[in-house]
Design a protein around this motif. Structure first.
Motif, PDB file in Angstrom:
ATOM      1  N   LEU A  94      11.708   2.238   7.274  1.00  0.00           N
ATOM      2  CA  LEU A  94      12.322   1.199   6.426  1.00  0.00           C
ATOM      3  C   LEU A  94      12.052   1.478   4.954  1.00  0.00           C
ATOM      4  O   LEU A  94      12.913   1.245   4.096  1.00  0.00           O
ATOM      5  CB  LEU A  94      11.772  -0.178   6.819  1.00  0.00           C
ATOM      6  N   GLY A  95      10.844   1.983   4.643  1.00  0.00           N
ATOM      7  CA  GLY A  95      10.506   2.308   3.259  1.00  0.00           C
ATOM      8  C   GLY A  95      11.383   3.405   2.696  1.00  0.00           C
ATOM      9  O   GLY A  95      11.837   3.333   1.540  1.00  0.00           O
ATOM     10  N   ILE A 234       5.151   6.480   2.528  1.00  0.00           N
ATOM     11  CA  ILE A 234       6.297   6.079   3.364  1.00  0.00           C
ATOM     12  C   ILE A 234       6.747   7.221   4.282  1.00  0.00           C
ATOM     13  O   ILE A 234       7.866   7.209   4.799  1.00  0.00           O
ATOM     14  CB  ILE A 234       7.486   5.576   2.512  1.00  0.00           C
ATOM     15  N   GLY A 235       5.882   8.215   4.463  1.00  0.00           N
ATOM     16  CA  GLY A 235       6.182   9.290   5.399  1.00  0.00           C
ATOM     17  C   GLY A 235       7.129  10.347   4.868  1.00  0.00           C
ATOM     18  O   GLY A 235       7.493  11.273   5.608  1.00  0.00           O
ATOM     19  N   LEU A 390       4.458  -2.114  -3.477  1.00  0.00           N
ATOM     20  CA  LEU A 390       3.970  -2.592  -2.175  1.00  0.00           C
ATOM     21  C   LEU A 390       3.910  -1.475  -1.128  1.00  0.00           C
ATOM     22  O   LEU A 390       2.839  -1.115  -0.647  1.00  0.00           O
ATOM     23  CB  LEU A 390       4.846  -3.738  -1.670  1.00  0.00           C
ATOM     24  N   LEU A 391       5.074  -0.908  -0.787  1.00  0.00           N
ATOM     25  CA  LEU A 391       5.130   0.023   0.340  1.00  0.00           C
ATOM     26  C   LEU A 391       4.352   1.315   0.091  1.00  0.00           C
ATOM     27  O   LEU A 391       3.678   1.822   0.995  1.00  0.00           O
ATOM     28  CB  LEU A 391       6.589   0.345   0.678  1.00  0.00           C
ATOM     29  N   LEU A 392       4.428   1.871  -1.133  1.00  0.00           N
ATOM     30  CA  LEU A 392       3.717   3.127  -1.402  1.00  0.00           C
ATOM     31  C   LEU A 392       2.198   2.958  -1.352  1.00  0.00           C
ATOM     32  O   LEU A 392       1.522   3.687  -0.614  1.00  0.00           O
ATOM     33  CB  LEU A 392       4.161   3.727  -2.736  1.00  0.00           C
ATOM     34  N   PRO A 393       1.613   2.015  -2.121  1.00  0.00           N
ATOM     35  CA  PRO A 393       0.149   1.898  -2.050  1.00  0.00           C
ATOM     36  C   PRO A 393      -0.373   1.403  -0.701  1.00  0.00           C
ATOM     37  O   PRO A 393      -1.382   1.905  -0.199  1.00  0.00           O
ATOM     38  CB  PRO A 393      -0.192   0.919  -3.184  1.00  0.00           C
TER      39      PRO A 393
END
Length: 451
Positions: A94-95, A234-235, A390-393
């Motif tokens: 999703l990220g 986020i892969g 949000l998603l990265l850290p």
């Protein structure tokens, strides 16, 4: 399904660096460096890149290489029985989609401006007319949407050809061209009249300027930049670990990726500051720097049409290399988790990303009343906040905890994977730092980003 792999070590390094290198290197790094004491910021940035960015990068690569798959698949292969670490793999998917919801639009802007400069659109224009072209582009959903659609279609078309025949082959050409372009642009910029003033402002440590900002603020800014520049959490980098060989250690490969990424960021400043100081223009931050300030510089420069076209070709390569790298991660997730062929995953991915990118395009015109972060903000700002703050850290913290705690994969297994192969080894005495101090640094970045 046979697992694909890179055709060469150079292919892995260039594709991985291409994922890390993006628009943030060009419009964020030089400006933040200039605001925070020039060389003072650069020194702290390099320090934190080694202390924070590189270690977390080795962890993403280790999970990918040991787990032989995209995030969800790799977590399942490595996690303790009964645990739920693999749920983060779905958040990674999703990220990546959330990142592409706005990154494809901005990449489309770069392509649009390349063709505008090549066609001579900016020749002889004044500063207000240059600004008017950018504002006119934002106000036109068809223009923005058209270039965004080209970016998405070409990106998935390349990825549909496979890892070696598509992504690796094209990225090698783009990254080599990018390096040649950036060297040519640096040479042109530093030989402009008055360029020396811009170079000293950018590179010489100015402790007085750093103290004015506050040394703590400089350190936090350097910490942020060193962390976000690699697109961790986020892969997006993890998938390339799953394609790499076990011939080389991960620490050495991570530092090479960091070096390429930093080279481009530093060179961006060598292009921007001498040019801006030579023409007496303040190097502003963000999109205004790229789409208003620099076009004004090129418009007033001898041969500006050529130099402007070359600059935006460089920017197109920098942004598009990230786009196709993240697309590859999205495709790998779909193929592994839903049993799709690469061709079918490419078709579905194209449709999903095209539709998901529309709100960003409309956020500057038809949907401009939607201001998710308060007055004056856009849909793009809201999407970027979600991913960057949000998603990265949070994602990076999850990768870290998975690799160093006994509730996850465990430090010993991560350590063994990271040190498999020839090259620079990760020292075991770093265990305390990686387990107890690095998580605190990442939490500081998360809190600071939210504040």
């Amino acid at each position: 399904m046979n697992r694909e792999s890179f055709g060469s070590r150079l292919g892995f390094l260039l594709v991985s660096a291409g994922c890390a290198i993006g628009i943030g290197n060009v419009w964020r790094f030089p400006t933040v460096a200039g605001q925070n004491g020039g060389g003072v910021f650069v020194l702290f940035y390099l320090l934190f890149l080694v202390l924070m960015g590189a270690p977390v990068l080795t962890m993403e690569l280790a999970v990918g290489r040991a787990g032989h798959g995209s995030a969800a698949t790799a977590y399942k292969a490595l996690e303790p029985k009964g645990s739920k670490w693999h749920l983060h793999g779905w958040i990674c998917l999703l990220g990546c989609c959330a990142l592409m919801m706005y990154y494809t639009t901005v990449s489309g802007w770069m392509l649009d401006y390349f063709f505008k400069f090549a066609a001579g659109t900016f020749s002889g224009l004044g500063s207000e007319e240059v600004a008017g072209i950018f504002n006119g582009m934002l106000a036109n959903p068809w223009e923005q949407g058209g270039w965004m659609a080209i970016t998405v279609l070409v990106g998935f078309m390349i990825c549909s050809r496979g890892l070696q025949n598509g992504l690796e082959r094209i990225d090698k050409v783009m990254m080599c061209a990018l390096i040649i372009l950036i060297v040519v642009l640096v040479v042109r910029s530093v030989t402009l009249p008055g360029a020396a003033e811009g170079l000293s402002f950018y590179l010489l440590p100015d402790w007085d300027r750093a103290m004015e900002v506050g040394l703590g603020s400089v350190i936090v800014a350097a910490m942020n930049q060193s962390f976000f520049t690699l697109s961790l959490g986020i892969g997006a980098m993890e998938i390339f670990g799953s394609y790499m060989s076990r011939k080389y250690t991960l620490s050495g490969e991570a530092l090479r990726i960091c070096a390429l990424d930093t080279f481009v960021a530093l060179c961006a400043g060598l292009i921007i500051f001498p040019a801006c100081f030579s023409f007496g223009i303040s190097p502003d931050s963000g999109p205004s720097l790229i789409f208003i300030t620099l076009p004004n510089v090129f418009a007033g420069m001898a041969g500006g049409r050529l130099w402007g076209a070359l600059f935006f070709l460089f920017m197109t390569f920098a942004s598009f290399s990230t786009v196709i790298a993240v697309f590859e991660n999205i495709l790998a997730c779909m193929m592994e988790n839903f049993g799709m062929t690469r061709r079918r995953a490419s078709i579905i991915g194209t449709v999903v990303i095209l539709l998901a990118s529309i709100p960003c395009v409309l956020g500057f015109n038809i949907w401009s009343a939607i201001q998710p972060l308060g007055a004056g903000s856009t849909v793009l700002d809201g999407e970027d906040f979600l991913v960057s703050n949000l998603l990265l850290p949070i994602g990076s913290l999850i990768y870290l905890l998975f690799c160093v705690t006994r509730w996850g994969w465990g430090f010993d297994k991560y350590f063994a994977e990271a040190n498999t192969g020839e090259g620079l080894k990760l020292p075991r005495h770093l265990r305390f730092y990686l387990t107890f101090l690095l998580p605190i640094f990442i939490v500081v970045i998360l809190v600071q980003g939210l504040l």
